[in-house]
Design a protein around this motif. Structure first.
Motif, PDB file in Angstrom:
ATOM      1  N   PRO A 157       0.840  -1.200   0.000  1.00  0.00           N
ATOM      2  CA  PRO A 157       0.000   0.000   0.000  1.00  0.00           C
ATOM      3  C   PRO A 157       0.873   1.248   0.000  1.00  0.00           C
ATOM      4  O   PRO A 157       1.935   1.291   0.621  1.00  0.00           O
ATOM      5  CB  PRO A 157      -0.807  -0.120   1.288  1.00  0.00           C
ATOM      6  N   VAL A 158       0.426   2.233  -0.719  1.00  0.00           N
ATOM      7  CA  VAL A 158       1.187   3.486  -0.802  1.00  0.00           C
ATOM      8  C   VAL A 158       0.917   4.276   0.470  1.00  0.00           C
ATOM      9  O   VAL A 158      -0.191   4.737   0.712  1.00  0.00           O
ATOM     10  CB  VAL A 158       0.780   4.287  -2.048  1.00  0.00           C
ATOM     11  N   VAL A 159       1.950   4.383   1.299  1.00  0.00           N
ATOM     12  CA  VAL A 159       1.847   5.100   2.572  1.00  0.00           C
ATOM     13  C   VAL A 159       2.826   6.245   2.531  1.00  0.00           C
ATOM     14  O   VAL A 159       4.017   6.044   2.316  1.00  0.00           O
ATOM     15  CB  VAL A 159       2.155   4.160   3.758  1.00  0.00           C
ATOM     16  N   GLU A 160       2.345   7.435   2.712  1.00  0.00           N
ATOM     17  CA  GLU A 160       3.230   8.598   2.783  1.00  0.00           C
ATOM     18  C   GLU A 160       3.793   8.668   4.192  1.00  0.00           C
ATOM     19  O   GLU A 160       3.059   8.841   5.159  1.00  0.00           O
ATOM     20  CB  GLU A 160       2.442   9.869   2.453  1.00  0.00           C
ATOM     21  N   GLN A 195      10.068   2.942  15.806  1.00  0.00           N
ATOM     22  CA  GLN A 195       9.090   1.879  16.024  1.00  0.00           C
ATOM     23  C   GLN A 195       7.963   1.914  14.999  1.00  0.00           C
ATOM     24  O   GLN A 195       7.246   0.937  14.838  1.00  0.00           O
ATOM     25  CB  GLN A 195       8.500   1.984  17.440  1.00  0.00           C
ATOM     26  N   GLN A 196       7.808   3.028  14.306  1.00  0.00           N
ATOM     27  CA  GLN A 196       6.734   3.156  13.322  1.00  0.00           C
ATOM     28  C   GLN A 196       7.092   2.417  12.045  1.00  0.00           C
ATOM     29  O   GLN A 196       8.258   2.259  11.705  1.00  0.00           O
ATOM     30  CB  GLN A 196       6.471   4.622  13.008  1.00  0.00           C
ATOM     31  N   ASP A 197       6.056   1.956  11.339  1.00  0.00           N
ATOM     32  CA  ASP A 197       6.268   1.271  10.072  1.00  0.00           C
ATOM     33  C   ASP A 197       5.452   1.981   9.016  1.00  0.00           C
ATOM     34  O   ASP A 197       4.228   2.032   9.133  1.00  0.00           O
ATOM     35  CB  ASP A 197       5.858  -0.193  10.183  1.00  0.00           C
ATOM     36  N   PRO A 198       6.007   2.536   7.996  1.00  0.00           N
ATOM     37  CA  PRO A 198       7.421   2.663   7.664  1.00  0.00           C
ATOM     38  C   PRO A 198       8.086   3.740   8.512  1.00  0.00           C
ATOM     39  O   PRO A 198       7.422   4.601   9.060  1.00  0.00           O
ATOM     40  CB  PRO A 198       7.410   3.066   6.192  1.00  0.00           C
ATOM     41  N   GLU A 199       9.392   3.644   8.554  1.00  0.00           N
ATOM     42  CA  GLU A 199      10.157   4.605   9.351  1.00  0.00           C
ATOM     43  C   GLU A 199      10.017   5.990   8.749  1.00  0.00           C
ATOM     44  O   GLU A 199      10.206   6.178   7.555  1.00  0.00           O
ATOM     45  CB  GLU A 199      11.628   4.200   9.364  1.00  0.00           C
ATOM     46  N   PRO A 200       9.659   6.991   9.556  1.00  0.00           N
ATOM     47  CA  PRO A 200       9.525   8.348   9.021  1.00  0.00           C
ATOM     48  C   PRO A 200      10.880   8.952   8.669  1.00  0.00           C
ATOM     49  O   PRO A 200      11.911   8.576   9.224  1.00  0.00           O
ATOM     50  CB  PRO A 200       8.852   9.121  10.153  1.00  0.00           C
ATOM     51  N   GLU A 201      10.840   9.877   7.742  1.00  0.00           N
ATOM     52  CA  GLU A 201      12.068  10.573   7.349  1.00  0.00           C
ATOM     53  C   GLU A 201      12.397  11.620   8.412  1.00  0.00           C
ATOM     54  O   GLU A 201      11.513  12.217   9.010  1.00  0.00           O
ATOM     55  CB  GLU A 201      11.870  11.282   6.010  1.00  0.00           C
TER      56      GLU A 201
END
Length: 141
Positions: free
Chosen positions: A56-59, A94-100
């Protein structure tokens, strides 16, 4: 001057004929060379496997870490200290995906402060780190 087949007195030749031995050795050498695997100088890289179901496209969330000229840290416009920075970095990993993580030090910030913050980021094992605002230095060099 031709090849001697024996002596004139009719006795058998006592020397061993080495020509067939040399032929067999050459054939074995060629076979050995052919069977040696080719040495390649390659770097093995584990590429991601393509899955049939698209991800899934997750920003990802983008966090901004700013250091002002006085050496004060700001996480998304909120003033923080070093301990809070480490806690925020651990929580973001800990978040998925890792934030920038967008890192932007003020041009007048002291190098020691920037180095200390980068060491904290490195110890937190952040993999998505970007330096923001480098375009302001392009004419300085």
């Amino acid at each position: 001057m031709a090849m001697s087949a024996g002596r004139d007195d009719g006795e058998p030749m006592m020397e061993m004929n080495t020509t067939p031995l040399i032929d067999v050795m050459l054939v074995l050498l060629i076979m050995f060379i052919i069977t040696i695997p080719i040495q390649t100088h390659a770097v093995k890289v584990d590429l991601p496997q393509n899955s049939n179901n698209p991800a899934p496209v997750v920003e990802p969330q983008k966090n901004k870490l700013y250091i002002d000229a006085n050496g004060t840290l700001f996480w998304n416009s909120v003033q923080i200290d070093d301990l809070t920075l480490r806690q925020y970095l651990d929580a973001s990993l800990q978040q998925d995906p890792e934030p920038e993580l967008h890192f932007q030090p003020d041009p007048n910030a002291r190098y020691e402060v920037v180095d200390r913050v980068l060491a904290i980021v490195k110890r937190a094992n952040v993999t998505k780190l970007g330096f923001v605002g480098n375009e302001q230095y392009r004419n300085d060099f």
